[in-house]
Design an enzyme around this catalytic site. Structure first.
Site, PDB file in Angstrom:
ATOM      1  N   LEU A   1      11.351 -21.024 -23.261  1.00 18.28           N
ATOM      2  CA  LEU A   1      12.021 -19.520 -22.614  1.00 18.28           C
ATOM      3  C   LEU A   1      13.272 -19.257 -23.454  1.00 18.28           C
ATOM      4  O   LEU A   1      14.029 -20.104 -23.228  1.00 18.28           O
ATOM      5  CB  LEU A   1      11.906 -19.622 -21.145  1.00 18.28           C
ATOM      6  CG  LEU A   1      10.833 -20.015 -20.437  1.00 18.28           C
ATOM      7  CD1 LEU A   1      11.139 -20.015 -18.957  1.00 18.28           C
ATOM      8  CD2 LEU A   1       9.550 -19.044 -20.508  1.00 18.28           C
TER       9      LEU A   1
ATOM     10  N   ARG B   1      26.144 -14.506 -18.930  1.00 17.16           N
ATOM     11  CA  ARG B   1      27.224 -15.224 -18.489  1.00 17.16           C
ATOM     12  C   ARG B   1      28.119 -15.919 -19.803  1.00 17.16           C
ATOM     13  O   ARG B   1      29.164 -16.412 -19.788  1.00 17.16           O
ATOM     14  CB  ARG B   1      26.898 -16.491 -17.647  1.00 17.16           C
ATOM     15  CG  ARG B   1      26.374 -16.139 -16.262  1.00 17.16           C
ATOM     16  CD  ARG B   1      25.690 -17.367 -15.557  1.00 17.16           C
ATOM     17  NE  ARG B   1      24.400 -17.339 -15.935  1.00 17.16           N
ATOM     18  CZ  ARG B   1      23.531 -18.206 -15.739  1.00 17.16           C
ATOM     19  NH1 ARG B   1      23.997 -19.107 -14.679  1.00 17.16           N
ATOM     20  NH2 ARG B   1      22.194 -18.159 -15.875  1.00 17.16           N
TER      21      ARG B   1
ATOM     22  N   ASN C   1      16.943 -29.331 -10.169  1.00 15.32           N
ATOM     23  CA  ASN C   1      15.825 -28.973 -11.161  1.00 15.32           C
ATOM     24  C   ASN C   1      16.401 -28.673 -12.415  1.00 15.32           C
ATOM     25  O   ASN C   1      17.470 -27.937 -12.811  1.00 15.32           O
ATOM     26  CB  ASN C   1      15.360 -27.350 -10.788  1.00 15.32           C
ATOM     27  CG  ASN C   1      14.378 -26.820 -11.638  1.00 15.32           C
ATOM     28  OD1 ASN C   1      13.715 -27.521 -12.429  1.00 15.32           O
ATOM     29  ND2 ASN C   1      14.383 -25.396 -11.786  1.00 15.32           N
TER      30      ASN C   1
ATOM     31  N   ASN D   1      25.132 -22.204 -20.149  1.00 11.19           N
ATOM     32  CA  ASN D   1      25.236 -20.726 -19.543  1.00 11.19           C
ATOM     33  C   ASN D   1      26.509 -19.910 -19.867  1.00 11.19           C
ATOM     34  O   ASN D   1      26.413 -18.683 -20.008  1.00 11.19           O
ATOM     35  CB  ASN D   1      24.998 -20.606 -17.788  1.00 11.19           C
ATOM     36  CG  ASN D   1      23.782 -21.355 -17.587  1.00 11.19           C
ATOM     37  OD1 ASN D   1      22.772 -21.138 -18.088  1.00 11.19           O
ATOM     38  ND2 ASN D   1      23.887 -22.278 -16.528  1.00 11.19           N
TER      39      ASN D   1
ATOM     40  N   ARG E   1      34.323 -31.586 -57.454  1.00  6.65           N
ATOM     41  CA  ARG E   1      33.744 -30.570 -57.413  1.00  6.65           C
ATOM     42  C   ARG E   1      32.284 -30.523 -57.569  1.00  6.65           C
ATOM     43  O   ARG E   1      31.722 -31.398 -58.372  1.00  6.65           O
ATOM     44  CB  ARG E   1      34.404 -29.369 -58.186  1.00  6.65           C
ATOM     45  CG  ARG E   1      35.859 -28.932 -57.459  1.00  6.65           C
ATOM     46  CD  ARG E   1      36.763 -28.256 -58.603  1.00  6.65           C
ATOM     47  NE  ARG E   1      35.921 -27.047 -59.011  1.00  6.65           N
ATOM     48  CZ  ARG E   1      36.191 -26.447 -60.035  1.00  6.65           C
ATOM     49  NH1 ARG E   1      36.981 -26.845 -60.997  1.00  6.65           N
ATOM     50  NH2 ARG E   1      35.424 -25.147 -60.407  1.00  6.65           N
TER      51      ARG E   1
ATOM     52  N   LYS F   1      34.387 -31.700 -62.557  1.00  9.67           N
ATOM     53  CA  LYS F   1      33.538 -30.315 -62.188  1.00  9.67           C
ATOM     54  C   LYS F   1      32.277 -30.657 -63.079  1.00  9.67           C
ATOM     55  O   LYS F   1      32.423 -30.832 -64.133  1.00  9.67           O
ATOM     56  CB  LYS F   1      34.273 -29.051 -62.395  1.00  9.67           C
ATOM     57  CG  LYS F   1      33.446 -27.738 -62.040  1.00  9.67           C
ATOM     58  CD  LYS F   1      33.517 -26.619 -62.835  1.00  9.67           C
ATOM     59  CE  LYS F   1      32.794 -26.899 -64.009  1.00  9.67           C
ATOM     60  NZ  LYS F   1      32.772 -25.598 -64.865  1.00  9.67           N
TER      61      LYS F   1
ATOM     62  N   TYR G   1      41.581 -33.596 -65.694  1.00 10.91           N
ATOM     63  CA  TYR G   1      40.625 -32.519 -65.624  1.00 10.91           C
ATOM     64  C   TYR G   1      39.517 -32.787 -66.423  1.00 10.91           C
ATOM     65  O   TYR G   1      39.490 -32.822 -67.733  1.00 10.91           O
ATOM     66  CB  TYR G   1      41.225 -31.167 -65.846  1.00 10.91           C
ATOM     67  CG  TYR G   1      39.897 -30.133 -65.673  1.00 10.91           C
ATOM     68  CD1 TYR G   1      39.346 -30.074 -64.319  1.00 10.91           C
ATOM     69  CD2 TYR G   1      39.473 -29.469 -66.630  1.00 10.91           C
ATOM     70  CE1 TYR G   1      38.036 -28.958 -64.285  1.00 10.91           C
ATOM     71  CE2 TYR G   1      38.306 -28.440 -66.509  1.00 10.91           C
ATOM     72  CZ  TYR G   1      37.743 -28.297 -65.512  1.00 10.91           C
ATOM     73  OH  TYR G   1      36.444 -27.785 -65.410  1.00 10.91           O
TER      74      TYR G   1
ATOM     75  N   ALA H   1      47.347 -41.318 -77.965  1.00 10.50           N
ATOM     76  CA  ALA H   1      48.269 -40.260 -77.052  1.00 10.50           C
ATOM     77  C   ALA H   1      48.856 -39.051 -77.539  1.00 10.50           C
ATOM     78  O   ALA H   1      49.243 -38.972 -78.532  1.00 10.50           O
ATOM     79  CB  ALA H   1      49.345 -41.213 -76.318  1.00 10.50           C
TER      80      ALA H   1
ATOM     81  N   ARG I   1      49.476 -35.748 -84.656  1.00 10.45           N
ATOM     82  CA  ARG I   1      50.896 -35.871 -84.106  1.00 10.45           C
ATOM     83  C   ARG I   1      51.729 -35.357 -85.252  1.00 10.45           C
ATOM     84  O   ARG I   1      51.627 -35.806 -86.465  1.00 10.45           O
ATOM     85  CB  ARG I   1      51.495 -37.525 -83.833  1.00 10.45           C
ATOM     86  CG  ARG I   1      51.147 -37.735 -82.420  1.00 10.45           C
ATOM     87  CD  ARG I   1      51.731 -38.946 -82.002  1.00 10.45           C
ATOM     88  NE  ARG I   1      50.822 -39.682 -80.978  1.00 10.45           N
ATOM     89  CZ  ARG I   1      50.947 -40.842 -80.993  1.00 10.45           C
ATOM     90  NH1 ARG I   1      51.552 -41.518 -81.640  1.00 10.45           N
ATOM     91  NH2 ARG I   1      49.697 -41.507 -80.045  1.00 10.45           N
TER      92      ARG I   1
HETATM   93  C1  UD1 Z   1      17.239 -22.248 -14.270  1.00 11.09           C
HETATM   94  C2  UD1 Z   1      16.444 -22.415 -13.018  1.00 11.09           C
HETATM   95  C3  UD1 Z   1      17.382 -23.479 -12.261  1.00 11.09           C
HETATM   96  C4  UD1 Z   1      17.637 -24.639 -12.945  1.00 11.09           C
HETATM   97  C5  UD1 Z   1      18.358 -24.437 -14.223  1.00 11.09           C
HETATM   98  C6  UD1 Z   1      18.068 -25.659 -15.044  1.00 11.09           C
HETATM   99  C7  UD1 Z   1      15.346 -20.431 -12.350  1.00 11.09           C
HETATM  100  C8  UD1 Z   1      15.252 -19.185 -11.738  1.00 11.09           C
HETATM  101  N1  UD1 Z   1      16.420 -21.333 -12.226  1.00 11.09           N
HETATM  102  O1  UD1 Z   1      18.710 -21.500 -13.895  1.00 11.09           O
HETATM  103  O2  UD1 Z   1      16.736 -23.922 -10.947  1.00 11.09           O
HETATM  104  O3  UD1 Z   1      18.543 -25.645 -12.325  1.00 11.09           O
HETATM  105  O4  UD1 Z   1      17.423 -23.348 -14.856  1.00 11.09           O
HETATM  106  O5  UD1 Z   1      18.673 -25.373 -16.530  1.00 11.09           O
HETATM  107  O6  UD1 Z   1      14.390 -20.412 -13.199  1.00 11.09           O
HETATM  108  N2  UD1 Z   1      15.097 -16.497 -19.558  1.00 11.09           N
HETATM  109  C9  UD1 Z   1      14.054 -15.407 -20.044  1.00 11.09           C
HETATM  110  N3  UD1 Z   1      13.970 -14.311 -19.565  1.00 11.09           N
HETATM  111  C10 UD1 Z   1      14.751 -13.931 -18.349  1.00 11.09           C
HETATM  112  C11 UD1 Z   1      15.570 -14.998 -18.138  1.00 11.09           C
HETATM  113  C12 UD1 Z   1      15.798 -16.294 -18.494  1.00 11.09           C
HETATM  114  O7  UD1 Z   1      13.458 -15.977 -21.146  1.00 11.09           O
HETATM  115  O8  UD1 Z   1      14.156 -13.035 -17.966  1.00 11.09           O
HETATM  116  C13 UD1 Z   1      15.280 -17.907 -20.295  1.00 11.09           C
HETATM  117  C14 UD1 Z   1      16.659 -18.029 -20.761  1.00 11.09           C
HETATM  118  O9  UD1 Z   1      16.842 -17.546 -21.943  1.00 11.09           O
HETATM  119  C15 UD1 Z   1      17.224 -19.308 -20.698  1.00 11.09           C
HETATM  120  C16 UD1 Z   1      15.824 -19.973 -19.473  1.00 11.09           C
HETATM  121  O10 UD1 Z   1      15.129 -19.213 -19.468  1.00 11.09           O
HETATM  122  O11 UD1 Z   1      16.694 -20.275 -22.047  1.00 11.09           O
HETATM  123  C17 UD1 Z   1      16.780 -20.157 -18.225  1.00 11.09           C
HETATM  124  O12 UD1 Z   1      17.405 -19.131 -17.898  1.00 11.09           O
HETATM  125  P1  UD1 Z   1      18.918 -19.121 -17.211  1.00 11.09           P
HETATM  126  O13 UD1 Z   1      19.260 -17.729 -16.839  1.00 11.09           O
HETATM  127  O14 UD1 Z   1      19.645 -19.838 -17.844  1.00 11.09           O
HETATM  128  O15 UD1 Z   1      18.719 -20.015 -15.805  1.00 11.09           O
HETATM  129  P2  UD1 Z   1      19.482 -21.047 -14.845  1.00 11.09           P
HETATM  130  O16 UD1 Z   1      20.194 -19.798 -14.083  1.00 11.09           O
HETATM  131  O17 UD1 Z   1      20.453 -21.984 -15.656  1.00 11.09           O
HETATM  132 CA    CA Z   2      20.552 -22.197 -17.867  1.00 12.55          CA
END
Ligand code: UD1
Ligand code: CA
Length: 461
Positions: free
Chosen positions: A10, A17, A174, A231, A337, A355, A370, A427, A444
């Site tokens: 993902l 953030r 998680n 994040n 270099r 170089k 050099y 020299a 020289r």
């Molecule tokens: C998430 C988990 C949380 C866990 C944590 C661990 C959820 C709701 N929460 O939170 O339980 O403890 O990861 O690291 O899943 N992303 C998408 N599409 C979206 C939103 C996010 O692809 O619409 C991707 C982001 O790019 C990222 C990953 O999903 O790589 C996680 O998203 P992020 O917003 O960082 O989740 P957390 O708030 O860290």
């Molecule tokens: Ca995250």
């Protein structure tokens, strides 16, 4: 190849953030982007396919992914960033039937292939329907908490903002890595409901599976940093430190002596052999290779270069895009270099600039010289202050210095020029014609001697 393994990574999130207008997975930790790190680790499992979900500023992510040139990667698009539960949906169509699906958040760059393999093994051996990786953290703030019933069965994951005060105290969190059977994922993902934040949480799947009597299992990762997720910008800085610490742990295993970890900067692609000593203020970048027994005393910059075994690099040496052989001595204050190749047992001393030159075994350039566009034989001695005059204002010209040549101090070698085997220069000479073998070349003005010379007395005003 693990034929029935599909991976969903993902990477579509807005990274709001971070406070930067960039997808966080494209940011680098010690020179290597987060997405490259994660994909390299996943690739070690040899999965049938890796489906990367992109969305926010997707071109930037796609560019990074394509640089890796992995054949089993497919990209899918999450049109709107509606949460991790929604991000899975565009990937579903790509999943192989009856496959195991490993789902991973794209912002956890330190997950090792070892942990991934452990998770897969546990999923199979426990005939699990859904596996969650759990971290036990001293400070669980920000993570989804693992909620269990009185029989210690996992019943749901609750995100930080939705936790009750008691749930907030749970330190099992998680990690953002899950394994699921493809058909179950396809059937149950639809059941995730939009929450009050207008998002679909992938983590809600746990409660849904639990209520439908599916077998939820877990593994616990003891290393608190293994699932560190990025994040914020602060997290990125911390990730660099974590990466350095992992690097230092590896150094200890390989008997590498790092004198001052805080002032050492080494990029991810650098390869270090064992029994190396690295002093303070050293920066090693690019695809550099440092072979066994090398000693880098301190204050040095090495980029994209190979340093041969047992070579000693004294302070204030810069080496770029070059190759240094075995048992050489460089510095202090040498500038190597690009496109320079030093063979073995070579001595390059202070205030020497090289170089695009090839230097053969046992030759010495100890001081103030050099040497550019030069091909030098073996056992050559270059006197202090020697310059290869390679540039006529328009073109660069080549100097050839054959084996056993002795160049006297302060010689100007006007290129193109060839100094044949065993020749010597006097020299202070300016040598502009080829010098045949075993010949002395000397230019020289005859030295005058004026006896009883009186210096002018100072005139008093
Ligand atoms: C998430 C988990 C949380 C866990 C944590 C661990 C959820 C709701 N929460 O939170 O339980 O403890 O990861 O690291 O899943 N992303 C998408 N599409 C979206 C939103 C996010 O692809 O619409 C991707 C982001 O790019 C990222 C990953 O999903 O790589 C996680 O998203 P992020 O917003 O960082 O989740 P957390 O708030 O860290
Ligand atoms: Ca995250």
């Amino acid at each position: 190849m693990l034929n029935n393994l599909n991976v969903i990574l993902l990477c579509a999130g807005k990274s709001s953030r971070m406070g930067l207008n960039l997808p966080k997975v494209t940011l680098a930790i010690n020179g290597t982007s987060i997405v490259e790190r994660t994909l390299t680790n996943i690739q070690k499992l040899n999965p049938k396919r890796i489906i990367v979900v992109v969305g926010y500023k997707k071109k930037l992510v796609i560019n990074k992914v394509k640089q890796l040139d992995y054949q089993n990667i497919e990209i899918v698009d999450q049109k709107k960033q509606l949460g991790t539960g929604d991000a899975i949906k565009p990937a579903l169509i790509k999943l192989n039937k009856n496959s195991q699906v490993l789902i991973m958040n794209g912002d956890t760059p330190f997950v090792t292939p070892k942990t991934l393999k452990k998770a897969l093994k546990s999923f199979k051996s426990n005939s699990s329907d859904f596996l969650i990786t759990i971290s036990k953290l001293s400070n669980p703030f920000g993570y989804g908490r693992i909620v269990k019933d009185s029989y210690k069965n996992i019943t749901k994951i609750v995100e930080e903002k939705n936790c009750t005060p008691d749930q907030r105290k749970i330190n099992e969190v998680n990690s953002g890595l899950y394994i699921c059977k493809s058909e179950l994922l396809k059937n149950f993902i639809k059941k995730i409901k939009k929450n009050t934040n207008n998002e679909y949480y992938l983590t809600d799947l746990v409660e849904i599976f639990s209520k439908n009597n599916k077998k939820i299992t877990s593994i616990i990762e003891k290393d608190e940093n293994a699932f560190f997720n990025i994040n914020s910008f602060e997290d990125l800085i911390k990730a660099n430190q974590i990466d350095n610490n992992y690097f230092l742990e590896n150094c200890l295993k390989k008997n590498i002596n790092i004198h001052d970890p805080n002032s050492l900067r080494i990029s991810t692609n650098v390869k270090l052999s064992s029994n190396i000593s690295i002093g303070p203020n050293v920066y090693i970048d690019g695809n550099s290779v440092i072979e066994e027994g090398v000693n880098i005393v301190g204050n040095c910059y090495i980029n994209n270069s190979v340093i041969g075994s047992k070579t000693l690099i004294k302070p204030f040496v810069s080496i770029s895009d070059s190759k240094v052989g075995k048992n050489c001595q460089l510095g202090p204050f040498s500038n190597i270099r690009p496109q320079t190749e030093l063979a073995n047992n070579i001595k390059i001393g202070n205030f020497v600039e090289l170089k695009k030159s090839i230097i053969s075994d046992n030759s010495k350039i100890p001081h103030l010289s050099y040497i550019g566009d030069t091909e030098m034989g073996s056992n050559v001695n270059i006197g202090a202050g020697t310059i290869t005059c390679n540039y006529d204002g328009f073109d660069k010209h080549k100097t050839v210095i054959e084996d056993r040549v002795f160049i006297g101090s302060d010689t100007m070698l006007v290129a193109p020029i060839k100094i044949e085997k065993g020749a010597t220069t006097g020299a202070g000479s300016v040598i502009s014609r080829n010098l045949p073998k075993n010949t002395l070349g000397i230019t020289r003005i005859k030295e005058k001697m004026i006896p009883n010379w009186k210096r002018k007395p100072k005139v008093k005003k």
